[in-house]
Write an enzyme that holds these catalytic residues in place. Structure first.
Site, PDB file in Angstrom:
ATOM      1  N   HIS A 189       9.155  23.306  -4.993  1.00  0.00           N
ATOM      2  CA  HIS A 189       8.484  22.489  -6.009  1.00  0.00           C
ATOM      3  C   HIS A 189       8.731  23.063  -7.402  1.00  0.00           C
ATOM      4  CE1 HIS A 189       5.629  19.734  -3.711  1.00  0.00           C
ATOM      5  NE2 HIS A 189       6.386  20.309  -2.794  1.00  0.00           N
ATOM      6  N   GLU A 210       7.834  21.896 -10.175  1.00  0.00           N
ATOM      7  CA  GLU A 210       6.691  21.655 -11.068  1.00  0.00           C
ATOM      8  C   GLU A 210       5.617  22.726 -10.949  1.00  0.00           C
ATOM      9  OE1 GLU A 210       5.414  19.733  -7.213  1.00  0.00           O
ATOM     10  OE2 GLU A 210       7.298  20.012  -8.325  1.00  0.00           O
ATOM     11  N   CYS A 214      11.606  18.299  -2.494  1.00  0.00           N
ATOM     12  CA  CYS A 214      10.913  18.490  -1.218  1.00  0.00           C
ATOM     13  C   CYS A 214      11.274  17.363  -0.230  1.00  0.00           C
ATOM     14  CB  CYS A 214       9.412  18.631  -1.442  1.00  0.00           C
ATOM     15  SG  CYS A 214       8.533  19.388  -0.045  1.00  0.00           S
TER      16      CYS A 214
END
Length: 200
Positions: free
Chosen positions: A177, A179, A83
């Protein structure tokens, strides 16, 4: 063999989630989280470097630029940017980062990916979670003609740059992202990153 990986935290709530993802993929490695104003990062030898997301702009990332110039480039330290981490890499190489036309926070998008780098073997399209209001203000052609960066993924709708890599140095970065549990095949992406950039 264990490796020491630095995660530079740009004061973001997702940093620990990112660390958990990386630990899941390489539990034998050591992942140390340091804020972007912690100068102790200059005192250790690192095997890899992860740049976290963050709420500010690439120019507001503490000692990150200095660390990149004094440590990352001279040592050709492998880098994964996430990001803000990708925006920093683009900004570092002279590209503009501006407010995104379609800022999205907590929304998935489809992206077209190249069968290379962290996307190797993962198909042509993937869904990924976005949390960003800034974006690289350049086309794929402009990026690849003006810099040493190669675009490896774009958003299917709107052509936002979603991932890139350096053409000769071990730097790769994503706008989305990994994650997030709504990002497809994130563990496979991280496996590709470690295998190609870190494991050695």
């Amino acid at each position: 063999m264990s490796k020491s990986i630095l995660i530079m935290d740009n004061y973001d709530s997702f940093t620990e989630n990112l660390r958990h993802l990386l630990l899941k993929v390489r539990p034998e490695y050591s992942f140390s989280v340091h804020r972007n104003n912690d100068r102790s990062v200059f005192d250790r030898q690192w095997d890899g470097f992860v740049i976290s997301p963050g709420p500010k702009s690439p120019s507001e990332t503490g000692i990150l630029k200095e660390f990149f110039e004094k440590v990352v480039l001279p040592r050709k330290l492998p880098v994964l940017g996430v990001c803000l981490g990708m925006q920093f890499l683009a900004w570092f190489y002279g590209l503009a980062v501006s407010p995104a036309d379609d800022a999205r926070h907590g929304r998935t998008v489809e992206m077209s990916v190249k069968n290379t780098d962290i996307f190797k073997g993962l198909g042509r399209t993937l869904k990924a979670m976005r949390y960003n209001s800034l974006a690289i203000d350049a086309t794929v052609r402009e990026i690849e003609e003006k810099t040493d960066l190669i675009v490896t993924a774009v958003q299917s709708e709107g052509d936002m740059i979603m991932a890139l890599k350096h053409n000769s140095l071990p730097f790769t970065a994503v706008q989305f992202h990994p994650e997030s549990f709504l990002t497809e095949k994130a563990e496979s992406m991280m496996e590709n990153f470690f295998r190609d950039y870190i494991d050695g």
